[in-house]
Write a protein that holds these residues in place. Sequence first.
Motif, PDB file in Angstrom:
ATOM      1  N   GLN A 112       3.630  -1.959   4.639  1.00 46.01           N
ATOM      2  CA  GLN A 112       3.365  -1.998   3.203  1.00 46.01           C
ATOM      3  C   GLN A 112       3.556  -0.631   2.575  1.00 46.01           C
ATOM      4  O   GLN A 112       4.088  -0.511   1.462  1.00 46.01           O
ATOM      5  CB  GLN A 112       1.924  -2.488   2.955  1.00 46.01           C
ATOM      6  CG  GLN A 112       1.736  -3.969   3.211  1.00 46.01           C
ATOM      7  CD  GLN A 112       0.316  -4.412   2.919  1.00 46.01           C
ATOM      8  OE1 GLN A 112      -0.607  -3.615   3.021  1.00 46.01           O
ATOM      9  NE2 GLN A 112       0.158  -5.683   2.594  1.00 46.01           N
ATOM     10  N   VAL A 168       7.332   0.095   2.203  1.00 45.11           N
ATOM     11  CA  VAL A 168       7.875  -0.725   1.116  1.00 45.11           C
ATOM     12  C   VAL A 168       7.455  -0.171  -0.230  1.00 45.11           C
ATOM     13  O   VAL A 168       8.246  -0.084  -1.177  1.00 45.11           O
ATOM     14  CB  VAL A 168       7.428  -2.181   1.287  1.00 45.11           C
ATOM     15  CG1 VAL A 168       7.801  -3.001   0.065  1.00 45.11           C
ATOM     16  CG2 VAL A 168       8.077  -2.788   2.532  1.00 45.11           C
ATOM     17  N   ILE A 169       6.213   0.284  -0.343  1.00 51.88           N
ATOM     18  CA  ILE A 169       5.718   0.799  -1.617  1.00 51.88           C
ATOM     19  C   ILE A 169       6.433   2.087  -1.991  1.00 51.88           C
ATOM     20  O   ILE A 169       6.823   2.303  -3.148  1.00 51.88           O
ATOM     21  CB  ILE A 169       4.199   1.014  -1.527  1.00 51.88           C
ATOM     22  CG1 ILE A 169       3.492  -0.352  -1.454  1.00 51.88           C
ATOM     23  CG2 ILE A 169       3.679   1.799  -2.725  1.00 51.88           C
ATOM     24  CD1 ILE A 169       2.038  -0.249  -1.115  1.00 51.88           C
ATOM     25  N   LEU A 194       9.449   3.115  -1.053  1.00 57.93           N
ATOM     26  CA  LEU A 194      10.813   2.796  -1.467  1.00 57.93           C
ATOM     27  C   LEU A 194      10.841   2.192  -2.866  1.00 57.93           C
ATOM     28  O   LEU A 194      11.702   2.520  -3.686  1.00 57.93           O
ATOM     29  CB  LEU A 194      11.455   1.848  -0.456  1.00 57.93           C
ATOM     30  CG  LEU A 194      11.709   2.427   0.948  1.00 57.93           C
ATOM     31  CD1 LEU A 194      12.267   1.354   1.879  1.00 57.93           C
ATOM     32  CD2 LEU A 194      12.674   3.616   0.873  1.00 57.93           C
ATOM     33  N   LEU A 195       9.918   1.310  -3.136  1.00 58.79           N
ATOM     34  CA  LEU A 195       9.889   0.695  -4.452  1.00 58.79           C
ATOM     35  C   LEU A 195       9.606   1.707  -5.549  1.00 58.79           C
ATOM     36  O   LEU A 195      10.238   1.692  -6.606  1.00 58.79           O
ATOM     37  CB  LEU A 195       8.838  -0.418  -4.489  1.00 58.79           C
ATOM     38  CG  LEU A 195       9.159  -1.677  -3.680  1.00 58.79           C
ATOM     39  CD1 LEU A 195       7.983  -2.659  -3.712  1.00 58.79           C
ATOM     40  CD2 LEU A 195      10.402  -2.353  -4.224  1.00 58.79           C
ATOM     41  N   GLY A 215      12.710   4.040  -5.962  1.00 57.37           N
ATOM     42  CA  GLY A 215      13.764   3.347  -6.691  1.00 57.37           C
ATOM     43  C   GLY A 215      13.420   3.202  -8.159  1.00 57.37           C
ATOM     44  O   GLY A 215      14.291   3.340  -9.026  1.00 57.37           O
ATOM     45  N   ALA A 216      12.144   2.956  -8.436  1.00 57.14           N
ATOM     46  CA  ALA A 216      11.736   2.819  -9.828  1.00 57.14           C
ATOM     47  C   ALA A 216      11.892   4.127 -10.580  1.00 57.14           C
ATOM     48  O   ALA A 216      12.333   4.151 -11.727  1.00 57.14           O
ATOM     49  CB  ALA A 216      10.280   2.334  -9.881  1.00 57.14           C
TER      50      ALA A 216
END
Length: 906
Positions: A32, A35-36, A38-39, A42-43
């Motif tokens: 998790q 994933v967080i 990377l998110l 990217g944002a």
Amino acid sequence: MVDHSDRSRSGSARSLSGRRPLSVAGQVFILQAVVIVLLVAGAVVALVHQSLHDAETEAQRRSVATAQAFAHSPGIVEALKSPDPSKVLQPLTEETRKLAGLDFIVVTDPHGIRYTHPRPEFIGKRFVGTIEPSLTGKVHVEDVQGPLGHEVQAVVPVNAPDNRVVGLVAAGLKVENVTNVVDKQLMLIFASGGASLALATGGAALVARRLRRQTHGLDPAQMTRMYEHHDAVLHAVREGVLIVGHDGRLLLANDEAQRLLDLPPDAQGRPVEELETLDPATAELLVSGRVATDEMYLAGDRMLVVNQRHTARNGSTLGTVATLRDSTQLLALSGKVERTNERLRLLYDAGVGIGTTLDVTRTAEELAEMTVPRFADVVTVDLADPVLSGEEPTGTAADMRRVAVSGIRDDHPLFPCGELISFHPSTPQARGFSTGRSVVVPDLSSAPNWRAQDPERTGNVVDFGIHSLLTTPLQARGVVLGIANFWRSREAGEFDEEDRSLAEELVARAAVSIDNARRYTREHALAVMLQRSLLPRALPEQNALDVAHRYLPAQSGVSGDWFDVIPLSGNRVALVVGDVVGHGLHAAATMGRLRTAVHNFSTLDLPPDELLDHLDDLVDRLDKEEESTDVGAGVVGATCLYAIYDPVSRHCVMARAGHHLPALVHPDGTVEFPELPAGPPLGLGGMPFKTAELDLAVGSQLVLYTDGLIEDRTRDIDVGMELLRQTLAHPGRSPEEHCRAVLDALLPTQAKDDVALLVARTRALGADQIAGWDVPLDPAAVGGMRAAVAEKLDDWGLSELAFATELILSELITNAIRHASAPVRVRLLRDRSLICEVSDGSSTSPHLRYAATMDEGGRGLFLVSQIAENWGTRYTSQGKVIWAQQPLPASAPGANDTDPSPTSSP
């Protein structure tokens, strides 16, 4: 015992040190977190790119808008044609540039020579940029390296009225200023991204922490082994487990559940309602989602105990889990225990609920109602007919009265309640009644002895569905009073020996209560018979009053209430109402003695107050006599109201001894309770009684009653008297109608105390029925009176009575003239009989004598007593009246008039 939670916690600690794989919770947290990150990265990149694009787009939009606005502003063409365009346009462009927030606004001629520039040294030099598209009338946007640096500019043509391009307007920003705007937003973007990263990571940490608690820090291998063990235990337990989703589908069924419910192999995943092997009741429970605790359901020949709970502890509708336990054998044992407990409860309830009243029929009804449907589907109770009247049965079942019927349905074809039945000797009822033992008929369809009673009706009984019969005699003190019949359908099962013993126990308790009620009924009937024999059976014939009466004995027993109507001399009538305190035979016997005493005192023609004085002395003597005996019951007390009405004068005199006030209904319907002096109850002594005198109009009604009419536990006595007043306030009613209305209004149910009610409507003798003369104190006046009386009798059509009447009056008038004092008066009254009255001013009482053969006098009153039907003396405040009464001849007018209408006063 191994503590798996400790093992899990130690395994988790070793995973942090790298000595063993991470737990499931740790792996989930790392996944998790990656994933967080990377998110969020990217944002941030997307936001930066989007900000740069948005800033450049905004710069171009503002440049084009400003350039177009300036190129189309009024006076721009004239300024370009002026001798010195720079002088006119330079101030305007600078002012506009500052207002628009741009770095430059440049105006050129069609050849690109600047007229304006933020830096004046560039005025007159060639514009840096592409002007060819604008010379053709287009708007051109571009990035150039201009005098101010890297610029974003828009070039717009200035058109003359003939659409000829007479100049150009360029507006724009330096690229570094656009980038500065983006740089200011980057801090906010990175701050937001960092905050999002922190919140998401914190949430992931919380989720991982919760997962760690739920998995006890186990790694994937341990989790796999745990689920393998769980699956092994789930299918190895000897209790069925079912998990049903909120949509009604079967999610899981262990091996035991599949065996108990005989589920098909593909049952999991299918809707529960589509599983054909499930009992409908069980399927309904599984899809209902409700909580169930130890509920019993059938599964083929098995009896299952089912418990059901929600899979979520908070009660949400995620699904339910049900456990099944085979309790077929245990149910058989518990069923026997429950049946025994039910029988004990039935016996207890019967002991409490049967025999609550001393009524034979009600006790039989309680037996029937208590045992349906707990013991039988239909219950009938038949009693020997003499039992209902309090007598003992004759010993045969020839005359049995059906007194109680109770069933789960009312349309059964059995004999109805109230039917008199003569049972055939071969029937179970007759055999049970004669032997005193219960009889069981397991199958009525194959019982010819029972069917012999009434083949058609018994056939209907069998067709109705009644299958088995248990007949038990109602026996008390060795005497069979009747029989109780218990009927069952085929579904309820046949009667067995346990049922026989239970029925005998129930019926034995009911029989004792029925026998007690029977004996009470007999005693009560005897007491009521005694009491009614002491009351007037019929009212005497008289024409002074129209009288109606009611007497209601108390529900609990006899009492001492009484009433009376007593004819007196001179066509007068006495009305009496009394009440002896207490209940029972003693009160009824005392009432009879007092009523007899009132009759005896009335023959003396005593006024009401003197009569009550004599009655008070009598009650006092009775009390003293009984106190001296071993019984010691005593009269305790009595009340009485005595009234005398004279139809000649319409005068009423009354007195009371502790009794309630009478009601007086006037002809117009007005009701009042006349005030009478309140004397003490009889037997207390010490205070004299006083009378009250009333003049009553013809058609008035006197209402005399006892306290049972107006007194009640649920209402005050004043309320009862007001209700009596309202009920009587109806003009035009007859005494009989008043009696009915009063009892309906004040006693809608059975009376708690005896009630005596007497309603009398007044009449009056007409002037043509009365004749009177004053007689002087002269013996010579006797002849004249005889002639006057004979003439009046001729007028009345009573010539047949002239001789006897003249003889009676001659003797009475002669005695009054010789032995009494003035005034002497003669009065004749013609009603149902002829009454001759001679009054004088003396209070000396005449005596009847039997004269010897040689006596010259002493035969007058003897002759009067022989000629007259009745004679006597009454005393008045002015003296006395001697009267003699003769019956009218059969041919005389009014001789048979038993109910003349009220006449007007004379």
